[in-house]
Design a protein around this motif. Sequence first.
Motif, short mmCIF file in Angstrom:
data_model
loop_
_atom_site.label_atom_id
_atom_site.label_comp_id
_atom_site.label_asym_id
_atom_site.label_seq_id
_atom_site.Cartn_x
_atom_site.Cartn_y
_atom_site.Cartn_z
N GLN A 1 -32.93 42.33 -15.66
CA GLN A 1 -32.49 41.77 -14.38
C GLN A 1 -31.68 42.76 -13.56
N ILE A 2 -31.66 44.01 -13.99
CA ILE A 2 -30.86 45.02 -13.31
C ILE A 2 -31.71 46.26 -13.02
N GLY B 1 -34.46 37.98 -7.35
CA GLY B 1 -33.10 37.66 -7.78
C GLY B 1 -32.48 38.72 -8.66
N ARG B 2 -33.16 39.88 -8.83
CA ARG B 2 -32.61 40.95 -9.65
C ARG B 2 -31.50 41.68 -8.91
N LEU B 3 -30.56 42.18 -9.68
CA LEU B 3 -29.46 42.95 -9.15
C LEU B 3 -29.90 44.41 -9.02
N ARG C 1 -23.58 39.36 -5.98
CA ARG C 1 -24.12 38.13 -6.60
C ARG C 1 -23.43 36.89 -6.04
N ARG C 2 -22.13 37.00 -5.73
CA ARG C 2 -21.40 35.86 -5.17
C ARG C 2 -21.84 35.54 -3.74
N GLN D 1 -26.91 45.11 -4.24
CA GLN D 1 -27.57 44.02 -3.54
C GLN D 1 -28.38 43.20 -4.55
N VAL D 2 -28.70 41.98 -4.14
CA VAL D 2 -29.55 41.10 -4.95
C VAL D 2 -30.89 40.98 -4.25
N PRO E 1 -21.38 44.78 -7.60
CA PRO E 1 -22.36 43.79 -8.05
C PRO E 1 -21.80 42.37 -8.13
N LEU F 1 -25.59 40.25 -18.48
CA LEU F 1 -26.90 40.12 -17.86
C LEU F 1 -27.93 40.90 -18.66
N ARG G 1 -24.59 37.05 -2.02
CA ARG G 1 -26.00 37.31 -1.70
C ARG G 1 -26.11 38.20 -0.46
#
Length: 778
Positions: A242-243, A214-216, A272-273, A208-209, A268, A238, A275
């Motif tokens: 951010q993860i 906005g982090r994965l 990200r595509r 999930q984001v 992932p 990335l 949301r």
Amino acid sequence: MTSVPSPVRPKYVGRAVRRKEDARLLRGEGSYIADLKVRGTLHMAVLRSTHAHADLVTVDATAAREATGVVDVLTGTDIPDVGHIPCIDMYPDTKPATHPVLAQGRVRYVGQPIAAVVADSALHASAAAQLIGVEYADLPPVVDLDQAVSENAELLYPQFASNIVNTIAQDVGDCAAAFADADRVFSETFRIHRYGPMPMETRGVLAQVDSVSGRLILYTSTQFPHLVRQFLGGVLDLPESQIRVVAPDVGGGFGGKCEFYPEEVLAPLFARRLRRPIRWIESRAEHMVASSQAREQRHDVRIAISRDGVISAMTVESWTNNGAALCTLATTPASISSAMGRGPYRIPHYRARAHSVVSNKTPLAVYRGAGHPQAALVLERMFDIMAADLGLEPLELRLKNMLTPEELPADRGTDIILAGHVEYDSGDYPRVLTRAAEMIGDADKKAAQQDARNRGKYLGIGFCCFVEETSIGPYESATVRVDSTGKVTLLTGSSPHGQGHVTTFSQLVADELEVPIEDVTVLYGDTDVVRDGVGTFASRSAAMGGAAARRASEAVRDKALRIASHLLEVDVDDLEWRDGGAQVKGSPTSRVELGALSSAATPWNPPLPDGMDWDLAADYRHQAAGIAFANATHAAKVEVDAETGVVDIVDYVVVHDCGTVINPLLVEGQVIGGVAQGIGGTLFEELAYDEQGRPCSPTFNDYLMPTVSDMPWVRTDHFESPSPLNPYGFKGAGEGGAAGAPGALVNAISDALSPLGVSLKSDGPWTPENLLGQIDEG
């Protein structure tokens, strides 16, 4: 300030403390990937190749995109810039036969991901995946090792000159001269078949984001969350910041989850595509073709030996069937089996060449023992074969060639990828062997064999001695914190999947701080909670993670003593640490408890003198000074019914040395669990393929596993030869059960059936049908 030694005997280390983590698991309160509930989750399904070797003419996802509930579809052409699955154990000249996340123009094994579908339910996603039209142009499959390395073999990767993608060389001494001077030379070929880890929990991911940062965020069933974060950042380009990667409860790993897989990238990508949270849970049928497999090797062995049984030289040329691609830990099994080919024996001259070969099978990687079972089986079978020919007892021949404690440490002149140079640190191999022989009743074998023959059975005893590399580096992390109530929290980079880390690490921390074990909380498996770490594999947790935890606890105790010296207005050398608090020597009433010391070390209080931290906490990163080598001898006593081919294990003994034992109950559990997997691989389990590269073991109806009725009562004994390479003498214990079982069982079966002319040159699986074939040939 140097560490102040604890003045009291340890309360927990060395004791059989019951596992702290079991209660919630037994109550059904575990939290596995399939248990995680996130609002708005979509479900992913993967379309996998049904052909072993083919070019992809078309991949048409039109119908799938229009199917009920479908939200998104990805094929290989949609992600041309996404990196391949990394292989981290490549040698400088390894050919980069790595794995794309989704097939790019060609498939190389049944089960390879071709496309992925996301829908509003797992059922809709799976149904839609089957609507994707794939047109294949078949290529000749390359299935077994002999075929893959033959002169006219079809090339899996046309850009390479052969299907051999890596060769490891180990050279010690002068083998040519030793063979020229030898009285006898023995030569044999051994084959090790393919089987796999088969954990109770299959793999799963939830990506999930975070809507704010906005982090994965990736939840995954893995043995090394921090490395997954690193790999995912590299594949998706990335930054690691951010993860976030979380490994919740993991229902078994055994090396199969010590890999980075395409699904850990696909979920992932979709998250990200779209949301939206994306979940994928591997079915058991998928697991049989999509998770890493193990073991398959061939070994050509030559040994030079004198008339009286002294081995002077050994050469091994081995081939590992790595399947269709080099996955994350692909060359490690070949590296370990070549480096450890001499086991606990002198054998001064040694030459090994270990080839990694690609074929149209599921990629092969590490599984409990990772090369040790193969090396041990080959050498220990050779000992029995040579002993029979030379007229010596198997025990006598082993002891004649075995390294003694006085010869340790012993530089073996070989190297293991990612681990380092092989130098045996400590042990008493002859003592371990002779104790196992005593426990199994080797001296009374002839009488037992006659008794079995009177009952129509053939009895045999087999031994397998080995040394195993454990506790590899490069490091492991630990943070110990104390709160104002005196309760302690440990953050560890080791990430458990059933081994009992919460218990053993709590024992270590509780002893150093002299607090009740119930007051220690262990946190792990979350890259946002534990800043850095390596993970759990290669029997490294106690020696690496445990040493880090103990060192961090020592540092906290030293800080606490300094704070107490300020509060009690005495010199720190006048203090001692007892029962979770600092007290003035000879005056136990002048005392400050751990909680009060933690409360004092906060900015709410008057400043502490220079050199005293505000926080009663400490970080420690324990680095490996070298490889710590555990050792063991397995001894199996079997009865074989020559009319049915059924093998009955009537007694089984393991004498094990893993250095200083933290918890004998858990060590025994690790050994017995490993023996169960070794029995499974030797007598039951096989990941077989037909000539077209199609798997023949798609379910547990076809892939047989041992049940409780197949398990003998495993008797264990333990010696302790503390390792000098870490401050507490720890070595690893996780793989010793699996490493010795195949060799001991195959030797025992061969010994039992030797009157019928049977001498096994394979690890099995020795099902009744397969064994009857050997008896007929004999």
